[in-house]
Write a protein that holds these residues in place. Structure first.
Motif, PDB file in Angstrom:
ATOM      1  N   UNK A 156       0.758  -1.086   0.162  1.00 18.32           N
ATOM      2  CA  UNK A 156      -0.050  -0.004  -0.140  1.00 18.32           C
ATOM      3  C   UNK A 156       0.708   1.140  -0.034  1.00 18.32           C
ATOM      4  N   UNK A 157       1.932   1.346   0.628  1.00 21.07           N
ATOM      5  CA  UNK A 157       2.848   2.307   0.889  1.00 21.07           C
ATOM      6  C   UNK A 157       3.404   2.637  -0.500  1.00 21.07           C
ATOM      7  N   UNK A 158       4.042   1.612  -1.092  1.00 18.97           N
ATOM      8  CA  UNK A 158       4.378   1.498  -2.412  1.00 18.97           C
ATOM      9  C   UNK A 158       3.451   2.200  -3.542  1.00 18.97           C
ATOM     10  N   UNK A 159       2.304   1.798  -3.327  1.00 24.66           N
ATOM     11  CA  UNK A 159       1.317   2.253  -4.327  1.00 24.66           C
ATOM     12  C   UNK A 159       0.969   3.880  -4.068  1.00 24.66           C
ATOM     13  N   UNK A 160       0.897   4.176  -3.045  1.00 25.37           N
ATOM     14  CA  UNK A 160       0.798   5.584  -2.551  1.00 25.37           C
ATOM     15  C   UNK A 160       1.645   6.334  -3.078  1.00 25.37           C
ATOM     16  N   UNK A 161       2.857   5.995  -3.400  1.00 28.94           N
ATOM     17  CA  UNK A 161       4.191   6.700  -3.869  1.00 28.94           C
ATOM     18  C   UNK A 161       3.800   7.077  -5.487  1.00 28.94           C
ATOM     19  N   UNK A 162       3.093   6.071  -5.929  1.00 30.38           N
ATOM     20  CA  UNK A 162       3.099   6.350  -7.478  1.00 30.38           C
ATOM     21  C   UNK A 162       2.103   7.779  -7.792  1.00 30.38           C
ATOM     22  N   UNK A 200      -6.458  -6.903   2.124  1.00 29.44           N
ATOM     23  CA  UNK A 200      -6.854  -5.818   1.405  1.00 29.44           C
ATOM     24  C   UNK A 200      -8.347  -5.499   1.436  1.00 29.44           C
ATOM     25  N   UNK A 201      -9.246  -6.382   1.621  1.00 31.34           N
ATOM     26  CA  UNK A 201     -10.810  -6.153   1.464  1.00 31.34           C
ATOM     27  C   UNK A 201     -10.948  -5.512   2.776  1.00 31.34           C
ATOM     28  N   UNK A 202     -10.339  -6.059   4.161  1.00 28.06           N
ATOM     29  CA  UNK A 202     -10.612  -5.505   5.426  1.00 28.06           C
ATOM     30  C   UNK A 202     -10.246  -4.167   5.661  1.00 28.06           C
ATOM     31  N   UNK A 203      -8.753  -4.131   5.265  1.00 27.42           N
ATOM     32  CA  UNK A 203      -7.831  -2.873   5.873  1.00 27.42           C
ATOM     33  C   UNK A 203      -7.682  -1.745   4.689  1.00 27.42           C
ATOM     34  N   UNK A 204      -7.696  -2.268   3.395  1.00 28.56           N
ATOM     35  CA  UNK A 204      -7.389  -1.254   2.480  1.00 28.56           C
ATOM     36  C   UNK A 204      -8.191  -1.255   1.245  1.00 28.56           C
ATOM     37  N   UNK A 205      -9.470  -1.513   1.331  1.00 27.24           N
ATOM     38  CA  UNK A 205     -10.597  -1.575   0.270  1.00 27.24           C
ATOM     39  C   UNK A 205     -10.612  -0.278  -0.240  1.00 27.24           C
ATOM     40  N   UNK A 206     -10.485   0.949   0.585  1.00 25.76           N
ATOM     41  CA  UNK A 206     -10.377   2.377  -0.036  1.00 25.76           C
ATOM     42  C   UNK A 206      -9.160   2.885  -0.496  1.00 25.76           C
ATOM     43  N   UNK A 254      -5.103   3.092  -5.319  1.00 32.70           N
ATOM     44  CA  UNK A 254      -3.972   2.659  -6.334  1.00 32.70           C
ATOM     45  C   UNK A 254      -3.791   1.318  -6.112  1.00 32.70           C
ATOM     46  N   UNK A 255      -4.412   0.485  -5.584  1.00 28.68           N
ATOM     47  CA  UNK A 255      -4.149  -1.032  -5.510  1.00 28.68           C
ATOM     48  C   UNK A 255      -5.386  -1.886  -5.919  1.00 28.68           C
ATOM     49  N   UNK A 256      -4.919  -2.468  -7.283  1.00 31.04           N
ATOM     50  CA  UNK A 256      -6.125  -3.252  -8.110  1.00 31.04           C
ATOM     51  C   UNK A 256      -5.711  -4.850  -7.794  1.00 31.04           C
ATOM     52  N   UNK A 257      -6.808  -5.240  -7.151  1.00 32.50           N
ATOM     53  CA  UNK A 257      -6.657  -6.961  -6.601  1.00 32.50           C
ATOM     54  C   UNK A 257      -7.232  -7.532  -7.980  1.00 32.50           C
ATOM     55  N   UNK A 258      -6.288  -8.527  -8.778  1.00 31.58           N
ATOM     56  CA  UNK A 258      -6.984  -9.285  -9.861  1.00 31.58           C
ATOM     57  C   UNK A 258      -6.593 -10.610  -9.427  1.00 31.58           C
ATOM     58  N   UNK A 259      -7.841 -11.430  -9.785  1.00 37.09           N
ATOM     59  CA  UNK A 259      -7.509 -12.915  -9.590  1.00 37.09           C
ATOM     60  C   UNK A 259      -7.140 -13.599 -10.667  1.00 37.09           C
TER      61      UNK A 259
END
Length: 130
Positions: A91-97, A116-122, A125-130
């Motif tokens: 998340x920290x890396x994504x926020x530096x983009x 990611x769902x519980x803590x960082x869903x908002x 800059x993070x895109x979770x793909x299955x």
């Protein structure tokens, strides 16, 4: 302790032999994370665990990619576990983009998806793909 008292304590008085102590071996296990560049795009293929223990490894591989200012693709199909400390690094890396750029988590383990769902869903800059 007298013999009758001893038998009452260890269970021998009722004819049942006490269970032998269970020895659980201490396994010195250290979390490992290996990272290798993905061909044809800015990203990494990772294997092992993303955790507080492997945080330095993850940061050292992510920092140069984030400094390019482009989307970063992370193939996590061989990652077996992630904890919240490891997720925080992502998340920290994504926020530096720069604006409009994202970190793409491809095939993350269930543990990372849940974090990611519980803590960082908002975090946009993070895109979770299955």
């Amino acid at each position: 302790m007298s013999s009758p008292d001893r038998e009452a304590v260890d269970g021998a008085a009722d004819g049942v032999a006490p269970a032998p102590p269970v020895r659980i071996p201490r396994q010195a296990r250290r979390a490992v994370l290996t990272c290798s560049p993905t061909p044809g795009r800015v990203g990494l293929s990772m294997e092992g665990e993303i955790s507080l223990v492997t945080r330095d490894t993850l940061e050292s591989h992510l920092t140069p990619l984030v400094s390019r200012g482009t989307d970063v693709h992370l193939d996590l199909s061989k990652v077996v576990f992630s904890d919240s400390g490891g997720a925080a690094v992502l998340v920290t890396a994504a926020q530096r983009l720069p604006t409009g750029r994202n970190v793409h988590l491809e095939n993350p383990p269930a543990s990372l998806r849940r974090i990611m769902d519980v803590l960082y869903s908002k975090v946009p800059k993070i895109k979770v793909q299955s």
